[in-house]
Design a protein around this motif. Structure first.
Motif: not given
Ligand code: URA
Length: 425
Positions: A103-106, A146-149, A304-307
């Motif tokens: 639930g956090a954005a990274v 996605v929530g993470a990058v 997988r979505r982040m990559i």
């Protein structure tokens, strides 16, 4: 203001004034202070230190040398983590998607390896197609979606640190607590995260060799973050032994994917979950359950979505080194030591790291460990497998590994060091 008087002030163990600090950071960023002058000042700081107020002003001046990012348009709370660097430290790879799945954005601005510690961007670049450099707009879009990058910091973020860090690296001035603390925190504060968890490594494979120095670094950074309105917590964690069973770019990606699939070495899983819990608590999500997000595959989905969002193919086979060489266990018994620094230097000599900023790294190079301290081994069984595309490097890697491990007779008392050594708030 002139630079020689600034250098003399610190050489003579005096405090730098706010005006001197603001001026020298700005003039160095503009090119009006030369590298050799900044080197002299950095060495004076390493030898004579800075007090907390000087460090705070130095950090603020480095933040002000560039842009500040703004994540206020995101609906999720932001949480970031920074490690001071170690051997086999691939934790960012499983951690960022795991915390996003909860639930956090990274927003994870990461670096490249230099010397014996690996860099997150070098590791991810072993995934076919994956791009480290994206614009601030793309970064925000991936975070939102996605929530993470995980990406390289843009040129506009703390440019004073970019110049100074490269200079420190070639002038023996990396290991100064005021310079490390201001370097890390200027980038994290300029990045604009709401909360930050610091993983301060302690031991042979880390910059900080003693718990006392690591505590000083951690409390300096926590103070800087808190003063700038970033909720900051630090864990001091062991780096006397490599983390997990791999050191090297593609090898570490493979191990990170094992963790995301619910497996992987227990120390990597333990530290990933501990840091995830700290990040989620700091982001105001204390009830999220990262162990569940690892077990039910939701963290893997985010990975997988982040990559893919950065052009990578998460299903593509990872590069493999052309040659391998096995180092066998010299005797039967219990492995009681395996020195992180030696493993890091050996992986670097095999091609996993670079000697100069402009060098390229070998994606497949590195070291696989077949046992960690506390494990029983049988004489002649593989203990380490060395991987490289340049087999002429094997003797140089073996040279540094000689004497880096010991095997004691079975039954000898052995108490492993805990991974998490302290927590500083
Ligand atoms: N990482 C940084 O970003 N800066 C330092 O000075 C040391 C580690």
């Amino acid at each position: 203001m002139d630079v020689i008087s600034v250098i003399r002030t610190k050489r003579d163990r005096q405090r730098l004034s706010d005006d001197q600090i603001d001026w020298v950071i700005d003039a160095y960023t503009r090119g009006a202070v030369a590298d050799e002058q900044m080197s002299a000042l950095a060495m004076a700081i390493l030898l004579n230190g800075m007090d907390r107020a000087e460090i705070a002003r130095w950090t603020a001046a480095m933040i002000n040398s560039g842009e500040r990012m703004d994540f206020s348009s995101l609906t999720r709370p932001t949480a970031d983590k920074h490690s001071t660097g170690g051997v086999g430290d691939k934790i960012t790879l499983p951690l960022a998607p795991l915390v996003a799945a909860c639930g956090a954005a990274v927003p994870q601005l990461s670096g490249r390896g230099l010397g014996h510690t690996g860099g997150t961007l070098d590791k991810l670049e072993s995934i076919p197609g994956w791009r480290a450099s994206i614009s601030n707009e793309e970064m925000l879009a991936v975070l939102d979606d996605v929530g993470a990058v995980i990406c390289a910091a843009g040129d506009g973020l703390a440019p004073a640190d970019k110049k100074l860090y490269a200079l420190r690296d070639v002038t023996g001035t990396v290991e100064a607590i005021p310079l490390i603390a201001s370097s890390i925190m200027s980038k994290k504060i300029a990045e604009g995260t709401g909360s930050l968890v610091l993983d301060v490594k302690v031991g042979s494979g880390a910059f900080m060799k003693s718990l006392e120095d690591a505590r000083e670094l951690a409390s300096t950074m926590v103070g800087l973050g808190t003063d700038h309105g970033v909720r900051t917590v630090a864990l001091l964690t062991d780096m006397s032994v490599p983390l997990g069973l791999t050191a090297g770019n593609a090898l570490e990606v493979r191990e990170s994917v094992e963790v995301l699939a619910g497996g992987g070495p227990s120390d990597v899983v333990e530290l990933t979950l501990a840091l995830a819990r700290e990040m989620l608590a700091a982001a105001g999500l204390p009830d999220a359950d990262p162990a569940k997000a690892l077990a039910d595959g939701s963290a893997m989905d985010v990975w997988r979505r982040m990559i893919r969002a950065q052009g990578g193919d998460p299903s593509a086979p990872l590069p493999v080194a052309r040659e391998t060489h096995v180092i066998p266990a010299p005797a039967s018994g219990v492995l009681t030591a395996l020195d992180a620094y030696a493993v890091g230097v050996a992986a670097w000599r095999l091609g996993a790291g670079r000697a100069r900023k402009e060098d390229s790294v070998q994606a497949g190079a590195g070291i696989e460990l077949h046992a960690t301290p506390g494990d029983s081994v049988v004489a002649g069984q593989p203990l380490l497998t060395l991987h490289t595309d340049t087999p002429e490097k094997f003797p140089y890697a073996e040279e540094v590994l000689a004497g880096s491990f010991s095997v004691a007779p079975e039954g000898v008392s052995f108490s492993p060091r805990p991974i998490i050594l302290d927590r500083i708030v």
